[in-house]
Design a protein around this motif. Structure first.
Motif, PDB file in Angstrom:
ATOM      1  N   ARG A 185       0.899  -1.121   0.005  1.00 30.35           N
ATOM      2  CA  ARG A 185       0.058  -0.064  -0.137  1.00 30.35           C
ATOM      3  C   ARG A 185       0.925   1.268   0.040  1.00 30.35           C
ATOM      4  NH1 ARG A 185      -4.278  -2.390   4.385  1.00 30.35           N
ATOM      5  NH2 ARG A 185      -5.353  -3.547   3.100  1.00 30.35           N
ATOM      6  N   LEU A 186       1.874   1.217   0.937  1.00 35.84           N
ATOM      7  CA  LEU A 186       2.804   2.291   0.927  1.00 35.84           C
ATOM      8  C   LEU A 186       3.392   2.646  -0.521  1.00 35.84           C
ATOM      9  CD1 LEU A 186       4.366   4.385   2.305  1.00 35.84           C
ATOM     10  CD2 LEU A 186       5.978   3.013   2.995  1.00 35.84           C
ATOM     11  N   LEU A 187       3.851   1.634  -1.132  1.00 37.27           N
ATOM     12  CA  LEU A 187       4.734   1.712  -2.472  1.00 37.27           C
ATOM     13  C   LEU A 187       3.618   2.252  -3.536  1.00 37.27           C
ATOM     14  CD1 LEU A 187       6.853  -1.188  -2.397  1.00 37.27           C
ATOM     15  CD2 LEU A 187       7.576   1.174  -2.290  1.00 37.27           C
ATOM     16  N   ASP A 188       2.424   1.685  -3.428  1.00 43.84           N
ATOM     17  CA  ASP A 188       1.315   2.107  -4.384  1.00 43.84           C
ATOM     18  C   ASP A 188       0.896   3.661  -4.345  1.00 43.84           C
ATOM     19  OD1 ASP A 188      -0.845   1.812  -6.479  1.00 43.84           O
ATOM     20  OD2 ASP A 188      -2.082   1.832  -4.598  1.00 43.84           O
ATOM     21  N   ASP A 189       0.946   4.082  -2.859  1.00 44.10           N
ATOM     22  CA  ASP A 189       0.730   5.638  -2.753  1.00 44.10           C
ATOM     23  C   ASP A 189       1.703   6.184  -3.365  1.00 44.10           C
ATOM     24  OD1 ASP A 189      -1.628   4.946  -1.183  1.00 44.10           O
ATOM     25  OD2 ASP A 189      -0.670   5.104   0.714  1.00 44.10           O
ATOM     26  N   ARG A 190       2.869   6.052  -3.277  1.00 45.84           N
ATOM     27  CA  ARG A 190       4.026   6.701  -3.967  1.00 45.84           C
ATOM     28  C   ARG A 190       4.302   6.555  -5.351  1.00 45.84           C
ATOM     29  NH1 ARG A 190       8.698   5.030   0.847  1.00 45.84           N
ATOM     30  NH2 ARG A 190       7.841   6.248   2.395  1.00 45.84           N
ATOM     31  N   HIS A 191       4.292   5.474  -5.876  1.00 47.01           N
ATOM     32  CA  HIS A 191       4.718   5.066  -7.064  1.00 47.01           C
ATOM     33  C   HIS A 191       3.559   4.710  -8.125  1.00 47.01           C
ATOM     34  CE1 HIS A 191       8.577   5.665  -5.710  1.00 47.01           C
ATOM     35  NE2 HIS A 191       8.397   4.823  -4.504  1.00 47.01           N
ATOM     36  N   GLY A 192       2.234   4.381  -7.871  1.00 43.03           N
ATOM     37  CA  GLY A 192       1.367   3.596  -8.671  1.00 43.03           C
ATOM     38  C   GLY A 192       1.725   2.129  -9.015  1.00 43.03           C
ATOM     39  N   ALA A 193       0.736   1.568  -9.714  1.00 43.78           N
ATOM     40  CA  ALA A 193       0.505   0.128  -9.542  1.00 43.78           C
ATOM     41  C   ALA A 193       1.369  -0.712 -10.522  1.00 43.78           C
ATOM     42  CB  ALA A 193      -0.886  -0.402  -9.828  1.00 43.78           C
ATOM     43  N   ASP A 194       1.654   0.170 -11.599  1.00 44.28           N
ATOM     44  CA  ASP A 194       2.267  -0.816 -13.098  1.00 44.28           C
ATOM     45  C   ASP A 194       3.636  -1.218 -12.766  1.00 44.28           C
ATOM     46  OD1 ASP A 194       0.057   0.368 -14.302  1.00 44.28           O
ATOM     47  OD2 ASP A 194       1.083   1.620 -15.619  1.00 44.28           O
ATOM     48  N   GLY A 195       4.414  -0.850 -12.184  1.00 44.75           N
ATOM     49  CA  GLY A 195       5.617  -1.425 -11.793  1.00 44.75           C
ATOM     50  C   GLY A 195       5.737  -2.536 -10.661  1.00 44.75           C
ATOM     51  N   LEU A 196       4.523  -2.758  -9.890  1.00 46.55           N
ATOM     52  CA  LEU A 196       4.458  -3.302  -8.658  1.00 46.55           C
ATOM     53  C   LEU A 196       3.703  -4.610  -9.023  1.00 46.55           C
ATOM     54  CD1 LEU A 196       3.654  -0.863  -6.006  1.00 46.55           C
ATOM     55  CD2 LEU A 196       5.733  -1.635  -6.260  1.00 46.55           C
ATOM     56  N   TYR A 197       2.830  -4.830  -9.823  1.00 47.33           N
ATOM     57  CA  TYR A 197       1.910  -5.962  -9.662  1.00 47.33           C
ATOM     58  C   TYR A 197       2.539  -7.284  -9.812  1.00 47.33           C
ATOM     59  CZ  TYR A 197      -1.752  -9.142 -11.139  1.00 47.33           C
ATOM     60  OH  TYR A 197      -2.455 -10.529 -11.272  1.00 47.33           O
ATOM     61  N   ARG A 207       7.401   9.993 -11.684  1.00 46.10           N
ATOM     62  CA  ARG A 207       7.321   9.104 -10.353  1.00 46.10           C
ATOM     63  C   ARG A 207       6.195   8.197  -9.954  1.00 46.10           C
ATOM     64  NH1 ARG A 207       7.191  13.791  -6.282  1.00 46.10           N
ATOM     65  NH2 ARG A 207       6.652  15.083  -8.213  1.00 46.10           N
ATOM     66  N   VAL A 208       5.317   8.359 -10.960  1.00 46.11           N
ATOM     67  CA  VAL A 208       4.085   7.590 -10.786  1.00 46.11           C
ATOM     68  C   VAL A 208       3.721   6.739 -11.925  1.00 46.11           C
ATOM     69  CG1 VAL A 208       1.467   7.756 -10.375  1.00 46.11           C
ATOM     70  CG2 VAL A 208       2.990   9.211  -9.291  1.00 46.11           C
ATOM     71  N   GLN A 209       3.511   5.557 -11.894  1.00 45.25           N
ATOM     72  CA  GLN A 209       3.444   4.599 -12.826  1.00 45.25           C
ATOM     73  C   GLN A 209       1.885   3.946 -12.821  1.00 45.25           C
ATOM     74  OE1 GLN A 209       6.448   1.793 -12.845  1.00 45.25           O
ATOM     75  NE2 GLN A 209       7.650   3.020 -14.183  1.00 45.25           N
ATOM     76  N   SER A 210       0.757   4.464 -13.445  1.00 38.65           N
ATOM     77  CA  SER A 210      -0.490   4.240 -13.313  1.00 38.65           C
ATOM     78  C   SER A 210      -1.163   4.025 -14.639  1.00 38.65           C
ATOM     79  CB  SER A 210      -1.207   4.994 -12.288  1.00 38.65           C
ATOM     80  OG  SER A 210      -2.719   4.618 -12.186  1.00 38.65           O
ATOM     81  N   SER A 211      -1.568   2.963 -15.344  1.00 37.98           N
ATOM     82  CA  SER A 211      -2.196   3.039 -16.328  1.00 37.98           C
ATOM     83  C   SER A 211      -3.596   3.906 -16.271  1.00 37.98           C
ATOM     84  CB  SER A 211      -2.688   1.414 -16.849  1.00 37.98           C
ATOM     85  OG  SER A 211      -1.383   0.925 -17.079  1.00 37.98           O
ATOM     86  N   ARG A 212      -4.135   3.662 -15.010  1.00 39.43           N
ATOM     87  CA  ARG A 212      -5.463   4.496 -14.783  1.00 39.43           C
ATOM     88  C   ARG A 212      -5.285   5.832 -15.113  1.00 39.43           C
ATOM     89  NH1 ARG A 212     -10.109   3.796 -12.117  1.00 39.43           N
ATOM     90  NH2 ARG A 212      -9.299   1.749 -11.723  1.00 39.43           N
ATOM     91  N   ILE A 213      -4.407   6.442 -14.364  1.00 37.92           N
ATOM     92  CA  ILE A 213      -3.938   7.960 -14.658  1.00 37.92           C
ATOM     93  C   ILE A 213      -3.578   8.222 -15.996  1.00 37.92           C
ATOM     94  CG2 ILE A 213      -2.471   9.625 -13.847  1.00 37.92           C
ATOM     95  CD1 ILE A 213      -2.306   8.291 -11.220  1.00 37.92           C
ATOM     96  N   ARG A 214      -3.001   7.610 -16.839  1.00 33.34           N
ATOM     97  CA  ARG A 214      -2.410   7.893 -18.320  1.00 33.34           C
ATOM     98  C   ARG A 214      -3.753   7.654 -19.072  1.00 33.34           C
ATOM     99  NH1 ARG A 214       3.476   6.826 -19.385  1.00 33.34           N
ATOM    100  NH2 ARG A 214       2.611   6.611 -21.632  1.00 33.34           N
TER     101      ARG A 214
END
Length: 458
Positions: free
Chosen positions: A168-180, A412-419
């Motif tokens: 959750r902490l890493l998602d708050d900072r960086h988004g989901a794409d690189g974490l899943y 800093r944020v990798q999120s397909s949703r935001i893109r």
């Protein structure tokens, strides 16, 4: 020990004949439409069936298969009888059961069976700890392995809970794409712990079930935010099944909350409303007004997409009333993100879905003002919402300014949703003139290509 090795389904493979897996999947989807069913069948699903990973289809697929092959039974099609793969009843007396929507119910039937077999291990169990490669100074050390054991204790349960917080902490900072993908490892470990043995105490067992379920939701959210909707649906269904098995109402409410969000994002607005309503019924005795507020907003979002303005306004009103009761000891730990900024953001999405762009923009702007800058991902999300709402409201220059602020955060944020949200706003702005808009569009075009953006639902 009973073997969990998959047995290939040769009968089903023979039914496919000379067609490719993709062609056969398309035929199944067409057959589903003939009887009013909707199944997300693809070549991957066909492969899972033929390999024996899916021993028994969910009820929607069963209806489709029996329609395609009249007179045949599931056994004739190479599947196991349903009663032979459904051995896990919910604990009685734990919580009042809340009816599931048919789609969610069938997913739980299939996925809870399949995923538990996938998560089985032998020899060692990888413990979800801070060194799982999710980030941080200890990432290079790799995963920590411990011998599989008959009893699970404090160390293992704490490791699962720590993995949830870290994701959750890493998602708050960086988004989901690189974490899943990396986050899937501790999830497998958590369910391996559940399957490997007995916890030393009842309280430890309860914490392990809750931790594994919360981890499934966290990983499901990473899949959801990065556009892997089928994966997200499976993870949320597994969390809901785990909650039912453990009699954990708080986990069940969380799973319904996320399932509602996913349903809205994938165009199933009625299911979004039903899941949110079910979540509210489960959450009512838990003593958390903030949780009820969030679930009411999930309901409002679904109603907005149905065009039900009156129902949406009523749900928003309930949400604001509950939110104003403030924080309390019963608030779940995962709700730390749900502050006034998020309340404003979710209301903005409702007005956006209803086509009231100026009102949506006002709430989105309030969200950006109120957001804690440490929540980098959400700050980018709120500004992307604002960009789209302003563009549709006809305030092109203001939209371009907000869009620049989103671009400032995307390194800093990798999120397909935001893109996806930003891409949607860009489509609206392209026909507009003005130096501000042109400068923003030129900068947007220089963005490095990333994963396929998630279509905007807001």
């Amino acid at each position: 020990m009973v073997s969990t090795r998959a047995v290939p389904n040769l009968a089903f493979r023979r039914l496919r004949g000379s067609r490719s897996a993709g062609e056969f999947a398309a035929a199944i989807r067409r057959a589903a439409r003939e009887i009013g069913e909707h199944v997300a069948c693809d070549a991957r699903y066909i492969g899972r069936v033929e390999s024996g990973e899916i021993r028994c289809p969910n009820y929607a697929y069963e209806r489709v298969f029996l329609h395609m092959f009249p007179g045949a039974s599931l056994v004739d099609l190479g599947f196991s009888a349903r009663e032979s793969v459904r051995g896990r009843g919910a604990r009685t007396g734990a919580t009042t059961a809340v009816p599931l929507s048919p789609a969610l119910h069938s997913d739980i039937d299939e996925e809870s069976d399949v995923l538990r077999r996938v998560f089985m291990t032998s020899g060692t169990t990888t413990v979800a700890a801070a060194s799982l490669g999710l980030g941080g100074p200890s990432a290079a050390a790799g995963p920590t392995a411990v011998p599989a054991q008959r009893r699970v204790g404090e160390a293992e349960v704490s490791a699962v809970e720590k993995a949830v917080r870290q994701i959750r902490l890493l998602d708050d900072r960086h988004g989901a794409d690189g974490l899943y993908r990396r986050a899937s490892q501790p999830l497998r470990a958590a369910y391996a712990l559940l399957d490997a043995g007995t916890a030393s105490r009842r309280s430890t067992a309860d914490r392990l079930h809750s931790g594994a379920g919360e981890l499934a939701i966290s990983v499901g959210w990473l899949a959801h935010d990065s556009g892997r909707f089928d994966d997200a649906r499976s993870h949320y269904a597994e969390a809901l099944a785990t909650a039912r098995l453990a009699g954990d109402a708080a986990l069940e409410a969380h799973a319904f909350c996320n399932a509602s969000f996913l349903a809205r994002d994938t165009g199933r607005a009625r299911e979004a409303v039903r899941a949110a309503e079910a979540g509210q019924r489960v959450a009512a005795p838990l003593g958390s007004p903030r949780l009820l507020a969030l679930l009411a907003l999930r309901e409002a979002g679904g109603r907005a997409w149905l065009g039900d303005r009156t129902g949406c306004e009523r749900a928003i009103g309930r949400a604001r009333t509950a939110f104003e009761r403030g924080e309390c000891a019963g608030d779940p730990e995962w709700m730390t993100f749900f502050r006034e900024a998020e309340l404003e953001m979710l209301e903005a999405q409702c007005w956006s879905a209803l086509g009231d762009w100026p009102r949506a923009a006002r709430h989105a702007r309030a969200a950006t003002r109120l957001q804690d800058p440490h929540f980098t991902r959400n700050l980018a999300l709120y500004r992307a919402q604002l960009t789209g709402d302003l563009a549709r409201a006809g305030a092109a220059d203001q939209a371009a300014t907000a869009g620049h602020q989103v671009l400032d955060l995307l390194d800093r944020v990798q999120s397909s949703r935001i893109r996806g949200m930003l891409e949607s706003a860009v489509r609206v702005l392209r026909p507009r003139g003005g130096a501000e808009v042109v400068a923003f569009l030129e900068r947007y075009e220089e963005l490095p290509s990333g994963p396929e953006p998630v279509p905007s639902a807001g």
